[in-house]
Write a protein that holds these residues in place. Sequence first.
Motif, PDB file in Angstrom:
ATOM      1  N   GLY A   1       0.956  -1.294  -0.168  1.00 19.98           N
ATOM      2  CA  GLY A   1      -0.215  -0.127  -0.216  1.00 19.98           C
ATOM      3  C   GLY A   1       1.084   1.311  -0.027  1.00 19.98           C
ATOM      4  N   ASN A   2       1.868   1.067  -0.184  1.00 16.87           N
ATOM      5  CA  ASN A   2       3.171   2.497  -0.575  1.00 16.87           C
ATOM      6  C   ASN A   2       3.140   3.101   0.841  1.00 16.87           C
ATOM      7  OD1 ASN A   2       3.375   1.009  -3.175  1.00 16.87           O
ATOM      8  ND2 ASN A   2       2.399   3.370  -3.736  1.00 16.87           N
TER       9      ASN A   2
ATOM     10  N   ARG B   1      -5.988  -3.802   5.129  1.00 16.05           N
ATOM     11  CA  ARG B   1      -5.201  -2.300   5.689  1.00 16.05           C
ATOM     12  C   ARG B   1      -7.291  -1.473   6.236  1.00 16.05           C
ATOM     13  NH1 ARG B   1      -3.759   0.559   2.517  1.00 16.05           N
ATOM     14  NH2 ARG B   1      -2.145  -0.688   2.857  1.00 16.05           N
ATOM     15  N   THR B   2      -6.941  -1.592   6.980  1.00 14.22           N
ATOM     16  CA  THR B   2      -8.595  -0.476   7.655  1.00 14.22           C
ATOM     17  C   THR B   2      -8.368   0.526   8.145  1.00 14.22           C
ATOM     18  OG1 THR B   2      -9.539  -2.982   8.234  1.00 14.22           O
ATOM     19  CG2 THR B   2     -10.377  -1.060   8.492  1.00 14.22           C
TER      20      THR B   2
ATOM     21  N   GLN C   1     -15.034   5.714   0.400  1.00 13.59           N
ATOM     22  CA  GLN C   1     -15.266   4.604  -1.272  1.00 13.59           C
ATOM     23  C   GLN C   1     -14.527   5.231  -1.766  1.00 13.59           C
ATOM     24  OE1 GLN C   1     -19.591   3.799  -2.222  1.00 13.59           O
ATOM     25  NE2 GLN C   1     -20.157   3.468  -0.173  1.00 13.59           N
ATOM     26  N   ALA C   2     -13.769   6.179  -2.525  1.00 14.18           N
ATOM     27  CA  ALA C   2     -13.287   6.658  -3.246  1.00 14.18           C
ATOM     28  C   ALA C   2     -12.300   6.214  -2.833  1.00 14.18           C
ATOM     29  CB  ALA C   2     -13.420   7.653  -3.814  1.00 14.18           C
ATOM     30  N   VAL C   3     -11.377   6.169  -1.622  1.00 13.58           N
ATOM     31  CA  VAL C   3     -10.658   6.062  -1.104  1.00 13.58           C
ATOM     32  C   VAL C   3      -9.725   4.561  -0.872  1.00 13.58           C
ATOM     33  CG1 VAL C   3      -8.720   5.433   1.527  1.00 13.58           C
ATOM     34  CG2 VAL C   3      -9.818   7.931   0.795  1.00 13.58           C
ATOM     35  N   ALA C   4     -11.301   3.632  -1.009  1.00 13.09           N
ATOM     36  CA  ALA C   4     -10.946   2.501  -0.975  1.00 13.09           C
ATOM     37  C   ALA C   4     -10.525   1.503  -1.569  1.00 13.09           C
ATOM     38  CB  ALA C   4     -12.734   1.378  -0.399  1.00 13.09           C
ATOM     39  N   ARG C   5     -11.923   2.288  -3.543  1.00 13.61           N
ATOM     40  CA  ARG C   5     -10.964   1.817  -4.843  1.00 13.61           C
ATOM     41  C   ARG C   5      -9.751   2.456  -4.885  1.00 13.61           C
ATOM     42  NH1 ARG C   5     -16.343   3.844  -5.394  1.00 13.61           N
ATOM     43  NH2 ARG C   5     -15.726   5.879  -6.369  1.00 13.61           N
TER      44      ARG C   5
ATOM     45  N   LEU D   1      -7.252   2.812  -3.212  1.00 10.21           N
ATOM     46  CA  LEU D   1      -6.041   1.990  -2.295  1.00 10.21           C
ATOM     47  C   LEU D   1      -6.616   0.333  -3.391  1.00 10.21           C
ATOM     48  CD1 LEU D   1      -6.439   2.474   1.595  1.00 10.21           C
ATOM     49  CD2 LEU D   1      -4.602   2.518  -0.711  1.00 10.21           C
ATOM     50  N   GLU D   2      -7.170   0.022  -3.554  1.00 13.87           N
ATOM     51  CA  GLU D   2      -7.396  -1.239  -4.079  1.00 13.87           C
ATOM     52  C   GLU D   2      -6.414  -1.520  -5.041  1.00 13.87           C
ATOM     53  OE1 GLU D   2     -11.450  -2.512  -4.926  1.00 13.87           O
ATOM     54  OE2 GLU D   2     -11.649  -2.807  -2.428  1.00 13.87           O
ATOM     55  N   GLY D   3      -6.925  -0.574  -6.197  1.00 11.37           N
ATOM     56  CA  GLY D   3      -6.313  -0.384  -7.461  1.00 11.37           C
ATOM     57  C   GLY D   3      -5.101   0.136  -7.370  1.00 11.37           C
ATOM     58  N   ASN D   4      -4.533   0.047  -5.991  1.00  9.41           N
ATOM     59  CA  ASN D   4      -2.806   0.170  -5.871  1.00  9.41           C
ATOM     60  C   ASN D   4      -2.774  -1.793  -6.249  1.00  9.41           C
ATOM     61  OD1 ASN D   4      -1.790   2.428  -5.506  1.00  9.41           O
ATOM     62  ND2 ASN D   4      -1.862   2.730  -3.844  1.00  9.41           N
TER      63      ASN D   4
END
Lengths: 351, 351
Positions: free
Chosen positions: B158-159, B316-317, B342-346, B348-351
Amino acid sequence: MTMAADLTDRQRRILARLVSEYIEQGEPVSSSWLAEHSGLGLSSATVRNILARLEEQGLVRQPHTSAGRTPTDAGYRLYVDWLLNARRRLKSADGLETRLRRSGTVTDLLENVSHELAMASQQIAFAMTPASQTVRLRHITFVSLDSRRVLVTVVATGNQVTHKVIDTPEEYEMAALEQAAQYINAEFAGLTLHEAREAIVARMHEERMIYDVLLTRALQLAQTGLDEVTPEETLHVQGASFLFEGALGSSVDREHVTLETLRALFKLLEEKHRLVELLTSYIEADGLTVVIGSEHTSPDMHPFSLVASSFNDGQRTGTVGVIGPTRMRYQRAITVVDGVSQAVARVLEGN
Amino acid sequence: MTMAADLTDRQRRILARLVSEYIEQGEPVSSSWLAEHSGLGLSSATVRNILARLEEQGLVRQPHTSAGRTPTDAGYRLYVDWLLNARRRLKSADGLETRLRRSGTVTDLLENVSHELAMASQQIAFAMTPASQTVRLRHITFVSLDSRRVLVTVVATGNQVTHKVIDTPEEYEMAALEQAAQYINAEFAGLTLHEAREAIVARMHEERMIYDVLLTRALQLAQTGLDEVTPEETLHVQGASFLFEGALGSSVDREHVTLETLRALFKLLEEKHRLVELLTSYIEADGLTVVIGSEHTSPDMHPFSLVASSFNDGQRTGTVGVIGPTRMRYQRAITVVDGVSQAVARVLEGN
DNA sequence: ATTAGCAGTCACCCCTAGCGAGTGCTAATC
DNA sequence: GATTAGCACTCGCTAGGGGTGACTGCTAAT
């Protein structure tokens, strides 16, 4: 308002007594109080004459006709200049210094410094290292994060660590990155960050024809990574809650520290770059600087005073200081800021 | 105060209208206003009866005898629960997401998120990644700073980048450090930070007899470096100046948002660990949490409400949210917080 | 169950009067 | 000539009182 410089000794003592009393009590000081406590053996009528002249010079002011006097910003200025000539040393410097020495990176140090300063002065405090031309490159590393991203970590002299993620046009092998880092470290370590960037750009031009892919990539990465040592990250502010004390203190305060002005200040503090600009514009030389109320260029700062000191460890120049209402305990603020500043300088030299 | 759950539909509609009007105007709502605007075709007298019953249930209150009603915290609670059942989607989520994607490290991301959230909600906002058991070690580097200090940089999934300076008992060669890092990376990368530390400790016991100095040192360094992923660094707060808006708004506000309470909140925000504790105590499950006024455990938070949402990218939560006066635009806050989360979750998933 | 009507409450505003702290000025004093 | 005592004056602060208006709760009629 005539020239403020030529004051008799008696006038000066009255002014100093007035300012210090006003700072403590927060209420306009009357002529009779001054007559009793000035130690000059004068009657209140005489004091009134003196005050009238100080008022002509713009050093004191009356909130209304039947009130005592309060200092103007110019009055504070004279008082502070007088304080600066007879500066005191901070006593608890030793404990402070050992506490600061525990800091790891410069970032940690600034964090700790701003905290110590806020606690010691009971005011909002800041600590800043401006992007300096004299910080030298020590070590650089590249770590591949995902297909298109590389983490660049730069360690500079003074244990200053910054890292930054860079988007790259193509993927890098782990081994290639390590080799690239080794190359950069071997060639450019020891230069100032600025020099290093210059040198890298120059090298890129020189070697343009060589078609060494690895080399080119290494230089590109290094250049981008060094591009920016963000000044935002080098400013630390702490103790914001202390600002409320001033506003809460004198109950229905006719001071100009109102909710409105507080809000303006908070907004300024949040936009760190504005604060950085402000600070760098003041601090030219080493040593203590006090900026009082209307002396500030930014109107948002007019209700406040700033006590700052820049330190210099030979490699890097930084600034620490506090911000508070113009009715501030300047004596204490100056002593504390000065002491902390010198402690920081010593800690940095120790590294 | 009897049970608050059993309300007739008419009571509920009156309450909702009252709360939303009070949120907008900030002034007690009268029975006649409700009679006109409730759309139920009732007279003010009937509304007064309804209000009297709502007051018995502790959902509304009168500041004084001849004033309209204001919601109590319990009243807000019912209103918010009702809102949560009919949640809206944030529209500008796309632009937000691309902006967030530009962030490099997780730290950058949280910084950006808190900023976006503060601006969108016009309130103080925070973003937090609690120290997680599921973050995995990606890469570790050691850099010698001076004779007794080594900089350890840990890059996690997650950088997430952390660095830390470690005091060592003796000096290390540059080459030795690099070798040590390579060893650690080869052996332990991919494990969670917690697992890695465990594994390293285990290995130290196993190999105690081997007298491989390099190996032992490497393990020791790695262990110390992994020891602490400071939670303080993973909390970002922004938009403090927005808190003043509430206090400034209704002129001579009889709201409980006074200078005193503001100061208490600022103090709480400054001691980040207190805030972290607070947040982690609330957020157990995924999704939206709203904590209203006196529902807070900490008295300093009683004048305020919190709207938070935890996101989960599988690894990660984290939690994002806003804090504002109990008289907050819950509708907007909920929409924004939900959307950003939700944007943040997306991202983070993108990484 | 609903409503019209009425009496009651209380914050808010404005005005006034009295107080007291502190001043500026003037005339007397050292 | 500097200092001081004395006096008139100013003005913020506080308390009190009366009027107004926005509500309410209650009751009796619908």
